[in-house]
Design a protein around this motif. Structure first.
Motif: not given
Length: 463
Positions: A68-71, A90-108
């Motif tokens: 969530s915090s990495s670009r 499994c090897r996982s590769q994670g990327a945030v596509i919607q950062p966290w905001s007060p209105e909504s959770s982060a989407l990873i």
């Protein structure tokens, strides 16, 4: 991006993809994930990621927070429990596509990759890159066709094309970095395995040398006691004594055991260096002795420093200052030392083919010049102040011209022949020092006066 939009995008992709919230709830999964786990997609939606994997919940939360915090893309490892009771790493590769905001959770977005299928996935990624390149070309052609129709539309299409081109470049760089990271990870694991396998028998030999020496000395002492008590020995024994040269054996046996001890101690030193080098696969941020990392790197590259029929021996001059332990990523720092020292060796070998050596660039070397007729590398460490240290690595090769120097840390830039360099070594080293350790990496060189790389890193990083 909504779960429905994610499924629409992921449906055409063969890679297993998961859309999870920052808290670990599975919002959507494509069919390859369901096939891999032996479940239906409807069974996956809404459950928590912790229910599918063997890792502790705290580790999963930390991984998702990092995503969530990495670009950049964050690489991890997840052990899934399949429907048939088996496990799948499994090897996982994670990327945030919607950062966290007060209105909504982060989407990873999590891309899963079976380690056994990694090589085939790289081939597939290449195919996708080719398709994306063709798509960029098609869009450029469409842009030219629409140029005469509408100026405003032309600007919008051009902006979109530029974005796609940047995406393509980022994907190509990411792909190459993934390949490089996989190679270094495999190398670290191989070195650690070799060190472990060598260490066990060598420790057994070293531990028994002392006892073998004592037993041998006891037997020889017993023989020496027998000799004056039994002066008239049978001819057969006398003949054997002369044949084996007993007096020489008595004198030489201690030297023999001493040589064996020195040899096993040398092997143990090599094993220790190999274990230190195998930190390449470590992600832990901890305090280490910088000099140990440099020595391990030199040990790994020792075969390239020795003389051969084509190149003379490369002498390494060490000027170590007393340094405190530095908080860093030791494996990544070792990779930087390996890359820079290997580049210095390459430069000296190229100079050897030209039959020419230069004086070292005196940027950090106190005006001490290296001997002109011998290839040399000088490594110097220095405590700048209470917060910073410096490591300089200089060679007396032919140096680097200004045009090459300006591009030295660019990705994919290399002056080596095809197949001998990827153009990523110094780029990755720069990223490790500057981004991972908040430090500085500079190169000082004048053609004909060698080259010097200067690394500056904080003793206590705030990362």
């Amino acid at each position: 991006m909504t779960p429905e939009q994610f499924l629409e995008l992921a449906r055409v992709l063969p890679e297993p993809l998961l859309l999870v919230s920052g808290e670990g709830q599975l919002l959507a999964a494509n069919q390859p994930v369901a096939d891999m786990l032996g479940l239906r997609r409807q069974q996956l939606r809404g459950i928590m990621l912790f229910e599918l994997v063997s890792e502790p919940a705290n580790d999963i939360v930390k991984y998702l927070q990092a995503c969530s915090s990495s670009r950049a893309m964050v690489i991890g490892s997840l052990t899934f429990r399949k429907n048939d009771g088996q496990t799948l790493i499994c090897r996982s590769q994670g990327a945030v596509i919607q950062p966290w905001s007060p209105e909504s959770s982060a989407l990873i977005l999590l891309r899963l990759e079976n380690r056994n299928l990694a090589s085939s996935n790289f081939v597939l990624l290449n195919e996708k890159l080719d398709e994306l390149a063709k798509e960029v070309q098609r869009r450029k052609q469409a842009e030219e066709a629409l140029l005469k129709a509408n100026q405003e539309l032309e600007i919008r299409v051009e902006e979109r094309t530029t974005t796609l081109q940047e995406t393509l470049n980022e994907l190509q760089l990411t792909q190459t970095q993934l390949i490089q990271a996989e190679k270094m990870s495999s190398l670290g694991q191989m070195v650690a395995g070799i060190a472990h396998e060598i260490n066990n028998p060598v420790s057994f030999i070293y531990g028994n040398l002392h006892h073998a020496h004592e037993y041998t000395q006891d037997l020889l002492t017993l023989v020496q006691i027998y000799q004056p008590l039994c002066p008239n020995i049978p001819p057969e024994i006398q003949e054997k004594v002369e044949e084996i040269d007993l007096d020489f054996i008595i004198q030489d046996i201690s030297k023999l055991f001493q040589s064996m001890k020195v040899g096993t101690e040398r092997i143990q030193e090599i094993v220790k260096s190999l274990r230190n080098f195998s930190r390449l696969d470590e992600a832990e941020f901890k305090q280490v002795n910088i000099h140990e990392g440099i020595e391990s790197s030199l040990m790994i590259l020792e075969h390239r420093l020795q003389a051969s029929h084509e190149y003379p021996e490369i002498k390494v001059i060490k000027k170590y200052s007393q340094l405190p332990n530095v908080t860093c990523y030791p494996g990544q720092l070792n990779q930087v030392f390996i890359n820079i020292i290997a580049n210095a060796v390459d430069a000296l070998e190229a100079s050897a083919l030209n039959g020419q050596w230069s004086a070292v660039n005196p940027q950090i070397t106190d005006n001490q010049k290296l001997i002109n007729n011998n290839p040399q590398i000088q490594i110097k460490t220095e405590l700048i102040d209470e917060k910073w240290i410096a490591v300089s690595i200089a060679d007396n090769g032919l140096g680097i011209n200004e045009q090459v120097l300006s591009k030295l840390f660019d990705p994919f830039f290399t002056t080596k022949a095809v197949g001998k360099g990827t153009g990523l070594g110094l780029y990755i080293s720069y990223q490790i020092i500057v981004e991972k350790h908040e430090g500085e990496l500079n190169c000082f060189s004048v053609p004909g006066k060698g080259a010097e790389f200067v690394i500056k890193i904080p003793i206590q990083s705030t990362l």
